[in-house]
Design a protein around this motif. Structure first.
Motif, mmCIF file in Angstrom:
data_model
loop_
_atom_site.group_PDB
_atom_site.id
_atom_site.type_symbol
_atom_site.label_atom_id
_atom_site.label_comp_id
_atom_site.label_asym_id
_atom_site.label_seq_id
_atom_site.Cartn_x
_atom_site.Cartn_y
_atom_site.Cartn_z
ATOM 1 N N VAL A 146 0.838 -1.204 0.000
ATOM 2 C CA VAL A 146 0.000 0.000 0.000
ATOM 3 C C VAL A 146 0.872 1.252 0.000
ATOM 4 C CG1 VAL A 146 -1.714 1.314 1.293
ATOM 5 C CG2 VAL A 146 -1.926 -1.163 1.121
ATOM 6 N N LEU A 147 1.936 1.245 0.789
ATOM 7 C CA LEU A 147 2.818 2.406 0.827
ATOM 8 C C LEU A 147 3.483 2.641 -0.523
ATOM 9 C CD1 LEU A 147 4.477 1.880 4.323
ATOM 10 C CD2 LEU A 147 2.855 3.678 3.693
ATOM 11 N N GLN A 148 3.810 1.574 -1.212
ATOM 12 C CA GLN A 148 4.385 1.733 -2.547
ATOM 13 C C GLN A 148 3.397 2.395 -3.498
ATOM 14 O OE1 GLN A 148 5.595 -2.316 -3.377
ATOM 15 N NE2 GLN A 148 7.733 -1.855 -2.957
ATOM 16 N N GLN A 149 2.128 2.058 -3.351
ATOM 17 C CA GLN A 149 1.112 2.712 -4.176
ATOM 18 C C GLN A 149 0.988 4.191 -3.844
ATOM 19 O OE1 GLN A 149 -0.299 0.781 -6.656
ATOM 20 N NE2 GLN A 149 1.153 -0.706 -5.817
ATOM 21 N N LEU A 150 1.112 4.502 -2.573
ATOM 22 C CA LEU A 150 0.932 5.891 -2.146
ATOM 23 C C LEU A 150 2.081 6.792 -2.573
ATOM 24 C CD1 LEU A 150 -0.510 5.389 1.452
ATOM 25 C CD2 LEU A 150 -1.734 6.152 -0.575
ATOM 26 N N ILE A 151 3.287 6.235 -2.650
ATOM 27 C CA ILE A 151 4.433 7.080 -2.972
ATOM 28 C C ILE A 151 4.677 7.176 -4.469
ATOM 29 C CG2 ILE A 151 5.572 6.618 -0.774
ATOM 30 C CD1 ILE A 151 7.327 4.593 -2.133
ATOM 31 N N GLN A 152 3.856 6.499 -5.252
ATOM 32 C CA GLN A 152 3.986 6.648 -6.694
ATOM 33 C C GLN A 152 3.562 8.057 -7.096
ATOM 34 O OE1 GLN A 152 1.783 3.545 -8.591
ATOM 35 N NE2 GLN A 152 3.248 1.948 -8.069
#
Length: 435
Positions: A146-152
């Motif tokens: 989820v964090l990877q999605q948010l920092i995109q």
């Protein structure tokens, strides 16, 4: 109490609806738990919401968990249709009771990618699950996704939540880092030696915090009290070892880049002048202002204090080995780095005739590799000496001090384990220094 399949279905549907209503009434729920209750004593909902705490009476779990589990499996097997709202409710209920059910997290990933589910809600759900199951590996794995999605880049502008409306992407990432640090600290406090929580904390620093020196120093400061209260938690001390390694690696790497730039630009004074006037040079100098030897000396002092206060904990002695190892190797880097920087700072004629020899070039290259791969810890970067033009630091915490400390421990301690760990540490010192 419900017994037939029809009665179980009605009961479970009501409980799932009660859980959804609880989150709607109070979106700030921060903890979940089971309420010991073998039987349903009253004709009321088994979901209890008190302030920000959500409780589930234990008697309903044996009906609730198998039902939502089977229902989700039937959906994945395309034997039963569930709309998006039903999927969100079923997976939420299931994951609060069993957060290691990977299929449920995968369904929520699909809902996030389709735009149906806000990823921040999944972070909140995972945080709640970790209050009951703080070591759940699947929860930590999904949290990183989820964090990877948010920092995109495409995801950041779409984040509009209460409290961060209009915030810049950098500010949002900073808030994410702070929130993850809090989640990791709570999980580490709930489960001893929570390797999953500390590994997630390292991942956050690497991917969101970017391992900046300021972040590393802040983490060293913020975790000092925690490890002092958990002297047997090896995972917490291993995290501090990671911070020290990263701090040294980052500082030495920046110094090597500065050294290479100055060696390349000394033959072109105009480039050197432009570099010194650029803002990037000032930022680089600010990064190098950390006093590495002082950091390690403070860490050794912390080890000394904890070993004296809490005798017989092997974790403290293992951590002391690592700190001394870093300190010893970094100490050997200072004279070489200072000599090369000083030679670069001399005039072109002297540089070409004497100092800049293939031997020094080889040493600088070797040091660059070591600085990247092998963290060291006796290097001084102070405000007055940002360019590293200084003499070697006196080894106030060298082997003699360590042997003296060991002798004091052995002469005064009455704890058998403490004496055993001190003896083992002395043997390690003899072997290490003899290499």
């Amino acid at each position: 109490m419900a017994e037939s399949p029809e009665e179980v279905a009605v009961l479970v549907q009501r409980v799932v609806k009660d859980i959804r209503n609880a989150f709607q009434r109070n979106p700030h729920i921060d903890e979940i738990g089971l309420i010991p209750c073998p039987e349903a004593r009253y004709n009321r909902s088994p979901i209890v919401l008190v302030e920000n705490k959500l409780g589930v009476e234990s008697w309903c779990v044996k009906f609730l968990l198998p039902y939502v589990h089977n229902k989700l499996l039937l959906y994945r097997q395309k034997k039963q249709w569930l709309n998006k709202d039903e999927l969100i409710d079923v997976t939420c209920t299931l994951l609060l009771l069993n957060p290691d059910f990977t299929t449920a997290w995968n369904v929520r990933k699909e809902l996030i990618l389709s735009g149906t589910l806000n990823p921040l809600k999944d972070l909140h759900l995972g945080k709640l699950a970790l209050t009951k199951f703080p070591k759940s590996p699947e929860t930590w794995i999904h949290r990183r996704w989820v964090l990877q999605q948010l920092i995109q880049e495409n995801s950041l502008p779409s984040l509009v939540t209460k409290g961060n409306l209009g915030a810049a992407p950098v500010e949002r990432i900073h808030r994410l880092v702070q929130e993850e640090m809090n989640v990791c600290s709570e999980a580490a406090g709930r489960y001893p030696s929570n390797y999953n929580a500390w590994s997630h904390r390292i991942w956050v620093l690497q991917h969101l915090g970017k391992l900046t020196i300021k972040v590393l120093l802040d983490e060293l400061s913020s975790t000092k009290y925690w490890v002092s209260m958990h002297v047997s938690d090896h995972s917490g001390f291993h995290y501090r070892q990671f911070l020290l390694n990263s701090l040294i690696g980052r500082t030495v790497t920046d110094s090597n880049l500065l050294l290479q730039n100055r060696m390349g630009n000394v033959q072109n004074p105009s480039l050197l002048k432009e570099e010194e006037s650029a803002g990037a040079a000032a930022a680089c100098e600010e990064e190098q202002s950390v006093d590495l030897p002082h950091c390690l000396e403070e860490e050794l002092e912390l080890c000394t204090e904890l070993i004296d206060t809490y005798p017989g904990h092997e974790t403290l002695w293992c951590h002391r080995r690592c700190v001394f190892y870093l300190q010893h190797h970094l100490k050997n880097r200072i004279p070489l780095l200072s000599a090369v920087v000083s030679s670069v700072g001399s005039n072109d004629e002297t540089l070409n005739n004497s100092h800049y020899s293939p031997a020094i070039s080889h040493m600088a290259q070797a040091m660059d590799v070591d600085g990247l791969n092998e963290s060291s810890s006796k290097q001084v970067y102070t405000q007055e000496t940002k360019r590293l033009k200084r003499a070697p630091v006196q080894d106030s915490f060298g082997p003699e001090m360590e042997y003296r400390f060991i002798n004091e421990v052995l002469s005064t301690c009455r704890d058998v384990d403490q004496a055993r760990f001190a003896t083992a540490y002395r043997k390690w010192l003899v072997t290490f220094l003899g290499q």
